[in-house]
Scaffold this active site. Structure first.
Site, PDB file in Angstrom:
ATOM      1  N   GLY A   1       0.916  -1.235   0.021  1.00  0.00           N
ATOM      2  CA  GLY A   1       0.021  -0.080  -0.189  1.00  0.00           C
ATOM      3  C   GLY A   1       0.916   1.201   0.019  1.00  0.00           C
ATOM      4  N   GLY A   2       0.331   2.269   0.453  1.00  0.00           N
ATOM      5  CA  GLY A   2       1.069   3.566   0.628  1.00  0.00           C
ATOM      6  C   GLY A   2       2.351   3.683   1.451  1.00  0.00           C
TER       7      GLY A   2
ATOM      8  N   GLY B   1      23.890  13.839 -29.454  1.00  0.00           N
ATOM      9  CA  GLY B   1      23.255  14.433 -28.081  1.00  0.00           C
ATOM     10  C   GLY B   1      23.777  13.403 -26.824  1.00  0.00           C
ATOM     11  CB  ALA B   2      24.706  10.024 -26.328  1.00  0.00           C
TER      12      ALA B   2
HETATM   13  C1  HXC Z   1      -3.521  -4.668  11.841  1.00  0.00           C
HETATM   14  C2  HXC Z   1      -2.442  -6.673  10.880  1.00  0.00           C
HETATM   15  C3  HXC Z   1      -2.318  -5.668   9.581  1.00  0.00           C
HETATM   16  C4  HXC Z   1      -2.858  -4.551   9.685  1.00  0.00           C
HETATM   17  C5  HXC Z   1      -1.344  -7.670   9.345  1.00  0.00           C
HETATM   18  N1  HXC Z   1      -1.717  -7.928  10.748  1.00  0.00           N
HETATM   19  N2  HXC Z   1      -1.504  -6.561   8.816  1.00  0.00           N
HETATM   20  N3  HXC Z   1      -2.938  -5.853  12.053  1.00  0.00           N
HETATM   21  N4  HXC Z   1      -3.296  -4.084  10.497  1.00  0.00           N
HETATM   22  N5  HXC Z   1      -2.694  -3.780   8.520  1.00  0.00           N
HETATM   23  C6  HXC Z   1      -1.827  -8.595  11.785  1.00  0.00           C
HETATM   24  C7  HXC Z   1      -2.633  -9.946  11.494  1.00  0.00           C
HETATM   25  O1  HXC Z   1      -3.850  -9.845  12.030  1.00  0.00           O
HETATM   26  C8  HXC Z   1      -1.965 -10.842  12.266  1.00  0.00           C
HETATM   27  O2  HXC Z   1      -2.332 -10.836  13.716  1.00  0.00           O
HETATM   28  C9  HXC Z   1      -0.487 -10.561  12.280  1.00  0.00           C
HETATM   29  O3  HXC Z   1      -0.327  -9.077  11.821  1.00  0.00           O
HETATM   30  C10 HXC Z   1       0.236 -11.291  11.330  1.00  0.00           C
HETATM   31  O4  HXC Z   1      -0.491 -11.175  10.043  1.00  0.00           O
HETATM   32  P1  HXC Z   1      -0.734 -12.685   9.152  1.00  0.00           P
HETATM   33  O5  HXC Z   1      -1.538 -12.357   8.208  1.00  0.00           O
HETATM   34  O6  HXC Z   1      -0.653 -13.684  10.237  1.00  0.00           O
HETATM   35  O7  HXC Z   1       1.008 -12.989   8.787  1.00  0.00           O
HETATM   36  P2  HXC Z   1       1.271 -13.289   7.100  1.00  0.00           P
HETATM   37  O8  HXC Z   1       0.447 -14.374   6.752  1.00  0.00           O
HETATM   38  O9  HXC Z   1       2.797 -13.388   7.137  1.00  0.00           O
HETATM   39  O10 HXC Z   1       0.723 -12.028   6.311  1.00  0.00           O
HETATM   40  C11 HXC Z   1       1.355 -10.969   6.126  1.00  0.00           C
HETATM   41  C12 HXC Z   1       0.699  -9.746   5.455  1.00  0.00           C
HETATM   42  C13 HXC Z   1      -0.968 -10.111   5.790  1.00  0.00           C
HETATM   43  C14 HXC Z   1       0.941 -10.366   4.053  1.00  0.00           C
HETATM   44  C15 HXC Z   1       1.202  -8.383   5.842  1.00  0.00           C
HETATM   45  O11 HXC Z   1      -0.989  -9.850   7.201  1.00  0.00           O
HETATM   46  C16 HXC Z   1      -1.496  -8.782   5.158  1.00  0.00           C
HETATM   47  O12 HXC Z   1      -1.919  -8.960   4.040  1.00  0.00           O
HETATM   48  N6  HXC Z   1      -2.074  -7.762   5.773  1.00  0.00           N
HETATM   49  C17 HXC Z   1      -2.766  -6.501   5.392  1.00  0.00           C
HETATM   50  C18 HXC Z   1      -1.908  -6.057   4.175  1.00  0.00           C
HETATM   51  C19 HXC Z   1      -2.752  -4.767   3.776  1.00  0.00           C
HETATM   52  O13 HXC Z   1      -3.631  -4.726   2.983  1.00  0.00           O
HETATM   53  N7  HXC Z   1      -2.107  -3.494   4.365  1.00  0.00           N
HETATM   54  C20 HXC Z   1      -2.758  -2.341   3.833  1.00  0.00           C
HETATM   55  C21 HXC Z   1      -3.349  -1.514   4.875  1.00  0.00           C
HETATM   56  S1  HXC Z   1      -3.970  -0.230   4.221  1.00  0.00           S
HETATM   57  P3  HXC Z   1      -2.379 -11.845  14.870  1.00  0.00           P
HETATM   58  O14 HXC Z   1      -2.984 -11.141  16.115  1.00  0.00           O
HETATM   59  O15 HXC Z   1      -3.076 -12.994  14.188  1.00  0.00           O
HETATM   60  O16 HXC Z   1      -0.931 -12.154  15.066  1.00  0.00           O
HETATM   61  C22 HXC Z   1      -2.574   0.598   4.148  1.00  0.00           C
HETATM   62  C23 HXC Z   1      -2.620   2.270   3.537  1.00  0.00           C
HETATM   63  C24 HXC Z   1      -1.587   2.934   3.843  1.00  0.00           C
HETATM   64  O17 HXC Z   1      -1.341   0.478   4.393  1.00  0.00           O
HETATM   65  C25 HXC Z   1      -1.610   4.206   3.190  1.00  0.00           C
HETATM   66  C26 HXC Z   1      -0.540   5.003   3.522  1.00  0.00           C
HETATM   67  C27 HXC Z   1      -0.537   6.372   2.408  1.00  0.00           C
END
Ligand code: HXC
Length: 510
Positions: free
Chosen positions: A171-172, A406-407
């Site tokens: 993401g961001g 040019g290069a």
């Molecule tokens: C809160 C989160 C989290 C999140 C993961 N966790 N991402 N908690 N917010 N964004 C937590 C999970 O619930 C889990 O909690 C623990 O972290 C480990 O995650 P797993 O999924 O079990 O691990 P893994 O299988 O290794 O997968 C990792 C991952 C996946 C690929 C990062 O968790 C994932 O896809 N997360 C979401 C990614 C995403 O879409 N992020 C974008 C958010 S929006 P427990 O309690 O079970 O241990 C964003 C916008 C920002 O970021 C913009 C800025 C400008």
């Protein structure tokens, strides 16, 4: 609270902070082949120098039962320490705490070290391993990213900023690393994408793996997002230490001079044979670079991307230098869109941090054609001339063979502000190649006449002599003298005083 009770409470909280998400999560982290945030910092910094800040800070979120889920320090380990004896600031996302997701508290910790790094003029290193914005916190966590991006931007060009991607970066969240100077990734372990494969499938109906979408290989060979692809976390962390050894602490600092153990007057006979006599035969420009620099050591940047141009750091007489070189082994060393982007950003980095620029040139021209033109070779190519012309650091060029059209101009020519321009006797400095020129000037001539004109053109223009007669080349040098001449030129330009007219900032073609 009684004093001994407070002390016991401190020890309890301190221990909880050290364990992050707990032993199970640490084991899972290790099982997936990753180090923890603290292990990474330990390996990055000189032993025993880390001072941790905000170790007991907690998040303030109450949504989804988060008020019962507090870990001291939350999901970031941050502070300062030393690398090669030099001050640095560092922060590492702790994946064992809610997947290293960014809470408002984590953002506050990160911004604190970013501001300290800027105020105290020291490099900052970010070790990323995070699931992105902490979903439970909503826009508060999003706002934290904005604060981090703002600091990244303000610090750009003032202190070196380095990012490591050691797990997911989605993401961001990708935009903080993208705003820094260098990105390191680990093969098969780190991923960066604006949005992951699931969303891509839903929105675009495209099936793509994590690796193909944003793995280290893609970003170091195709997208050009990352500068270094490493085989392991250890290699990556040592790579950051190595990179820092070439850099000053900030934009006002002197260059990072080191003891030179290589003879500054060393002449190397092998240089006489590297450039082939046949102008169409390729050779490896890295052979020239490695022969010339201190102890033959060249630290290449963006090795796998746009291989028709080479960039990286080395030392000459103990002084760090940034090297930009055409690579005749790939696409004959031609300048295309990717090569232009790669070189210009590197030139600007070196100029920001007072690192002299050395250019090794063998370039037949800009890559023509439909694809390049339609994708903006004019806009991208303009970046190189802009970057070199704007740079006020010492700028030295060695033309080894082709310097056409040019290069020739954009590759740190005398006319665009280079301080010293050398050419090998094999240099061909001309407006265009002989074949093209004869076909234009003698379009209607028969083959025999054309062959004669070709030879005449080559004799007159495919040499360094016209450029030397006009003062566009300061000296034609024997290749064996390259190292000596470059070091002399660096000594000559050591106190170079040049600045561009005052302005808010220029309008670089982006
Ligand atoms: C809160 C989160 C989290 C999140 C993961 N966790 N991402 N908690 N917010 N964004 C937590 C999970 O619930 C889990 O909690 C623990 O972290 C480990 O995650 P797993 O999924 O079990 O691990 P893994 O299988 O290794 O997968 C990792 C991952 C996946 C690929 C990062 O968790 C994932 O896809 N997360 C979401 C990614 C995403 O879409 N992020 C974008 C958010 S929006 P427990 O309690 O079970 O241990 C964003 C916008 C920002 O970021 C913009 C800025 C400008």
């Amino acid at each position: 609270m009684e004093k001994n009770k407070t002390y016991a409470e401190f020890l309890k909280r301190d221990k909880a902070a050290e364990l992050g998400g707990g032993i199970d999560k640490i084991e899972t982290q290790h099982a997936s082949g990753k180090m923890t945030a603290r292990e990474r910092i330990d390996m990055l910094l000189d032993k025993g120098t880390f001072v941790e800040l905000d170790k007991l800070m907690i998040h303030r979120c109450t949504n989804y039962g988060m008020d019962k889920n507090h870990i001291p320090g939350d999901g970031v380990v941050s502070g300062y320490g030393k690398v090669n004896g030099q001050q640095v600031f560092v922060y590492a996302y702790d994946f064992t705490v809610s997947g290293g997701s960014l809470s408002a508290a984590n953002a506050k910790k990160i911004v604190k070290v970013q501001q300290l790094a800027l105020k105290n003029g020291a490099p900052i290193i970010a070790l990323n391993d995070s699931g992105g914005a902490r979903i439970q916190e909503g826009i508060e966590s999003l706002s934290g990213y904005a604060d981090i991006f703002y600091q990244n931007t303000i610090a750009s060009g003032v202190i070196p900023q380095i990012s490591a991607i050691l797990g997911p970066c989605a993401g961001g969240a990708c935009y903080s690393p993208a705003l820094t100077d260098f990105i390191f990734m680990v093969k098969d372990k780190s991923h960066m994408f604006v949005t992951g494969p699931d969303v891509v499938k839903t929105v675009l109906h495209e099936e793509v793996s994590k690796e193909d979408l944003g793995g280290a290989k893609v970003h170091s060979t195709k997208s050009g997002v990352t500068h270094f692809m490493c085989n392991s976390e250890e290699e990556l962390l040592l790579g950051i230490r190595e990179l820092l050894s070439f850099l000053p602490q900030n934009n006002m600092d002197d260059i990072n001079l080191s003891n030179c153990t290589d003879d500054v007057s060393r002449e190397d006979e092998s240089l006489e044979k590297i450039v082939p006599t046949n102008p169409n035969e390729p050779y490896n420009m890295k052979d020239i670079i490695e022969t010339v620099v201190d102890n033959h050591y060249f630290f290449e940047v963006m090795q796998g991307f746009a291989q028709n141009i080479i960039i990286g750091f080395a030392r000459l007489g103990g002084r760090p230098v940034g090297i930009v070189a055409n690579q005749p082994m790939f696409l004959a060393g031609v300048l295309d869109i990717d090569a232009s982007d790669k070189a210009s950003r590197f030139v600007r980095f070196c100029d920001c941090f007072n690192i002299p620029l050395i250019t090794f040139e063998d370039v037949p021209g800009f890559l023509p054609g439909y694809t390049q033109e339609n994708n903006g070779i004019i806009r991208h190519g303009a970046k190189i001339v802009y970057a070199f012309a704007e740079a006020t650091v010492p700028k030295i060029t060695v033309i080894t063979r082709k310097a056409y059209g040019g290069a020739y101009i954009v590759m740190n020519s005398k006319q665009t502000g280079a301080d010293m321009n050398f050419a090998y006797p094999t240099a061909e400095i001309a407006v265009m190649g002989a074949d093209g020129a004869v076909n234009i000037l003698f379009r209607k001539a028969d083959e025999e006449q054309k062959a004669k004109e070709l030879e005449k053109y080559k004799e007159k223009f495919a040499t360094p002599f016209q450029a030397a007669e006009l003062g566009f080349i300061d000296e034609i040098i024997q290749p064996r003298m390259t190292r000596k001449r470059l070091i002399q030129a660096l000594e000559m330009t050591e106190n170079k005083m040049q600045s561009n007219p005052p302005k808010k900032h220029g309008n670089m073609p982006l």
